[in-house]
Write a protein that holds these residues in place. Sequence first.
Motif, PDB file in Angstrom:
ATOM      1  N   THR A  79       0.835  -1.195   0.000  1.00  0.00           N
ATOM      2  CA  THR A  79       0.000   0.000   0.000  1.00  0.00           C
ATOM      3  C   THR A  79       0.871   1.247   0.000  1.00  0.00           C
ATOM      4  O   THR A  79       2.105   1.166   0.076  1.00  0.00           O
ATOM      5  CB  THR A  79      -0.982   0.000   1.188  1.00  0.00           C
ATOM      6  N   GLU A  80       0.228   2.400  -0.088  1.00  0.00           N
ATOM      7  CA  GLU A  80       0.916   3.684  -0.215  1.00  0.00           C
ATOM      8  C   GLU A  80       0.119   4.766   0.493  1.00  0.00           C
ATOM      9  O   GLU A  80      -1.052   4.572   0.854  1.00  0.00           O
ATOM     10  CB  GLU A  80       1.064   4.062  -1.693  1.00  0.00           C
ATOM     11  N   ALA A  81       0.744   5.938   0.694  1.00  0.00           N
ATOM     12  CA  ALA A  81       0.063   7.070   1.318  1.00  0.00           C
ATOM     13  C   ALA A  81       0.662   8.364   0.792  1.00  0.00           C
ATOM     14  O   ALA A  81       1.812   8.400   0.346  1.00  0.00           O
ATOM     15  CB  ALA A  81       0.212   7.010   2.838  1.00  0.00           C
ATOM     16  N   TYR A  82      -0.139   9.435   0.867  1.00  0.00           N
ATOM     17  CA  TYR A  82       0.388  10.772   0.553  1.00  0.00           C
ATOM     18  C   TYR A  82       0.164  11.694   1.752  1.00  0.00           C
ATOM     19  O   TYR A  82      -0.776  11.500   2.532  1.00  0.00           O
ATOM     20  CB  TYR A  82      -0.217  11.348  -0.729  1.00  0.00           C
ATOM     21  N   PRO A  83       1.009  12.723   1.919  1.00  0.00           N
ATOM     22  CA  PRO A  83       1.040  13.491   3.176  1.00  0.00           C
ATOM     23  C   PRO A  83       0.133  14.723   3.197  1.00  0.00           C
ATOM     24  O   PRO A  83       0.563  15.804   3.608  1.00  0.00           O
ATOM     25  CB  PRO A  83       2.509  13.888   3.278  1.00  0.00           C
ATOM     26  N   TYR A  84      -1.124  14.563   2.806  1.00  0.00           N
ATOM     27  CA  TYR A  84      -2.077  15.680   2.815  1.00  0.00           C
ATOM     28  C   TYR A  84      -3.415  15.178   3.340  1.00  0.00           C
ATOM     29  O   TYR A  84      -3.777  14.021   3.110  1.00  0.00           O
ATOM     30  CB  TYR A  84      -2.257  16.265   1.408  1.00  0.00           C
ATOM     31  N   ASP A  85      -4.166  16.073   4.004  1.00  0.00           N
ATOM     32  CA  ASP A  85      -5.438  15.651   4.598  1.00  0.00           C
ATOM     33  C   ASP A  85      -6.646  16.004   3.740  1.00  0.00           C
ATOM     34  O   ASP A  85      -7.782  15.925   4.202  1.00  0.00           O
ATOM     35  CB  ASP A  85      -5.595  16.213   6.012  1.00  0.00           C
ATOM     36  N   ALA A 114       3.649   7.912  -2.164  1.00  0.00           N
ATOM     37  CA  ALA A 114       3.235   8.143  -3.551  1.00  0.00           C
ATOM     38  C   ALA A 114       2.318   9.356  -3.570  1.00  0.00           C
ATOM     39  O   ALA A 114       1.478   9.523  -2.683  1.00  0.00           O
ATOM     40  CB  ALA A 114       2.520   6.915  -4.116  1.00  0.00           C
ATOM     41  N   SER A 115       2.452  10.210  -4.561  1.00  0.00           N
ATOM     42  CA  SER A 115       1.830  11.535  -4.494  1.00  0.00           C
ATOM     43  C   SER A 115       0.351  11.559  -4.861  1.00  0.00           C
ATOM     44  O   SER A 115      -0.383  12.418  -4.383  1.00  0.00           O
ATOM     45  CB  SER A 115       2.578  12.504  -5.412  1.00  0.00           C
ATOM     46  N   THR A 162      -4.138  23.927 -12.998  1.00  0.00           N
ATOM     47  CA  THR A 162      -4.336  23.899 -11.556  1.00  0.00           C
ATOM     48  C   THR A 162      -4.394  22.456 -11.077  1.00  0.00           C
ATOM     49  O   THR A 162      -4.581  21.531 -11.866  1.00  0.00           O
ATOM     50  CB  THR A 162      -5.606  24.654 -11.138  1.00  0.00           C
ATOM     51  N   GLY A 163      -4.246  22.283  -9.769  1.00  0.00           N
ATOM     52  CA  GLY A 163      -4.272  20.930  -9.247  1.00  0.00           C
ATOM     53  C   GLY A 163      -3.986  20.906  -7.764  1.00  0.00           C
ATOM     54  O   GLY A 163      -4.049  21.930  -7.076  1.00  0.00           O
ATOM     55  N   HIS A 164      -3.647  19.729  -7.293  1.00  0.00           N
ATOM     56  CA  HIS A 164      -3.406  19.514  -5.867  1.00  0.00           C
ATOM     57  C   HIS A 164      -1.943  19.842  -5.544  1.00  0.00           C
ATOM     58  O   HIS A 164      -1.043  19.509  -6.327  1.00  0.00           O
ATOM     59  CB  HIS A 164      -3.693  18.052  -5.530  1.00  0.00           C
ATOM     60  N   PRO A 165      -1.671  20.467  -4.380  1.00  0.00           N
ATOM     61  CA  PRO A 165      -0.275  20.760  -4.020  1.00  0.00           C
ATOM     62  C   PRO A 165       0.605  19.524  -3.888  1.00  0.00           C
ATOM     63  O   PRO A 165       1.832  19.636  -3.959  1.00  0.00           O
ATOM     64  CB  PRO A 165      -0.397  21.510  -2.691  1.00  0.00           C
ATOM     65  N   ARG A 166       0.007  18.349  -3.736  1.00  0.00           N
ATOM     66  CA  ARG A 166       0.807  17.120  -3.677  1.00  0.00           C
ATOM     67  C   ARG A 166       1.556  16.891  -4.995  1.00  0.00           C
ATOM     68  O   ARG A 166       2.542  16.145  -5.030  1.00  0.00           O
ATOM     69  CB  ARG A 166      -0.087  15.932  -3.343  1.00  0.00           C
ATOM     70  N   THR A 167       1.096  17.512  -6.084  1.00  0.00           N
ATOM     71  CA  THR A 167       1.756  17.389  -7.376  1.00  0.00           C
ATOM     72  C   THR A 167       3.179  17.929  -7.318  1.00  0.00           C
ATOM     73  O   THR A 167       4.080  17.407  -7.977  1.00  0.00           O
ATOM     74  CB  THR A 167       0.960  18.148  -8.452  1.00  0.00           C
TER      75      THR A 167
END
Length: 464
Positions: free
Chosen positions: A260-266, A338-339, A347-352
């Motif tokens: 599995t994976e995770a990204y650091p945003y809520d 993983a982002s 425009t998009g998500h700051p995780r990019t």
Amino acid sequence: MITALLLLLQLGRPPVYDHVILGGHVMDPASRLDAVRNIGLTSGRIAVITTRAIRGRDTVDARGLVVAPGFIDLHAHGQSPETYRFYALDGVTTALELELGTSDVAAWYHERSAGEVVNYGVSIGHIKVRMAVMHDSGTRMPVSDGAYRAASPAEIGEIAQRIELGLRAGAVDIGAGFPYTPAATRDELLAVFRVAAKTKTPIHVHIRPGVAGLKEVLALATETHAPLHVVHINSVGLAETPALLELIAAARARGQDVTTEAYPYDAGMTEIQSATIQDVYKNAPDARLAELEWAGTGERLNRASFERYTRSGGPVVVHTNTEEMVAVAIQSPLTIIASDAYWQNGTGHPRTTGTFARVLGRYVREAHSLSLMDAIRKMTLMPAQRLEARVPAMRQKGRLRVGADADITIFNPTTVIDRSTYREPSLSPVGIQHVMVNGVSVVANGRAVEGVAPGKAVRAHSLL
């Protein structure tokens, strides 16, 4: 070339490398090397890692900096020159689209065959294949029959056949997203998982929410013996994230091949017209709709604005998670970083632009919830290992060792941090000082190097 260099050393003539990285704190999760070393690069590969003095035609002074394998992102939806540049500035040397994927693997790789800034690759995507077979009217995501009509037995057979053909064309793996195709029956999903099992290919799945969603996909994987990768566990788990991680740990203990994976945003982001938004929010009260933020303006939605933006389409921010659950996911030894990068029409998500710098700055340096070596492992070795059975070339990535691909990220551990926000998602991080892809500098002194395209295709062996 490396053999020739070793011969020169034996003859007493010090070689001159293409590039040398001097005096950096080298951290390699595979060998557990954690010390100051000099690195010499030749012909796009690592030729030497040593305490001795070495010379090169080009020199990077890495004193006071960490030298790590280049970061590998398994979940990057933006696959364009613009987003590849974003990824490089965040330390990413390999960016892969493994959830949504494509329905035409050969065409996807051909579009990038002249080279890109970073290494690139794609899955054969159940979502995209289903859209093609069901003649869905959507462009990015299914919005009609691809989402909402059950496939006939003949159509299920065609979906499975197209996925197998995509694998034969060299797709990295299979992608799927159950919330985006709610009409897909269990028989259809089983057919897809059987292809994954037969070809020993990981299937990267955006599961339905919560424990029930994970149990569904674990059952499919158990029945078929398919390798499974659950994407963004924090996003699908929300408050149930600890329970989902426990289920995955238990499955692994039973011998099941699941990661599995995770990204650091809520907060997440997706297309407002997609089934995963429409099925949850189309009849929701204003209090629930306020969880949604229109990416272009920052406004929280109500009934009128939700319907207006649904007609026009575009990205929407989804505020449903908490920092506590994000931290649980990021800290877990099970998770790859993983982002889930998302970028659409400027425009998009700051995780990019900030995922990897954010982990290094916030979770390693500020919160001390991850060691630096563990964070690097989650960004390099673990994603490489997830793919290397299907794509043997990945054994040469995610490591710093002689003979490995010279994909290298050099950063300042005392300053690295993300800067991007939901209002300014294109801001690059600070502290990522140098990035090399196949031995070519793509970021130097924190700035993108213009006019280079050393990235190569990450692709399984084609059988066509």
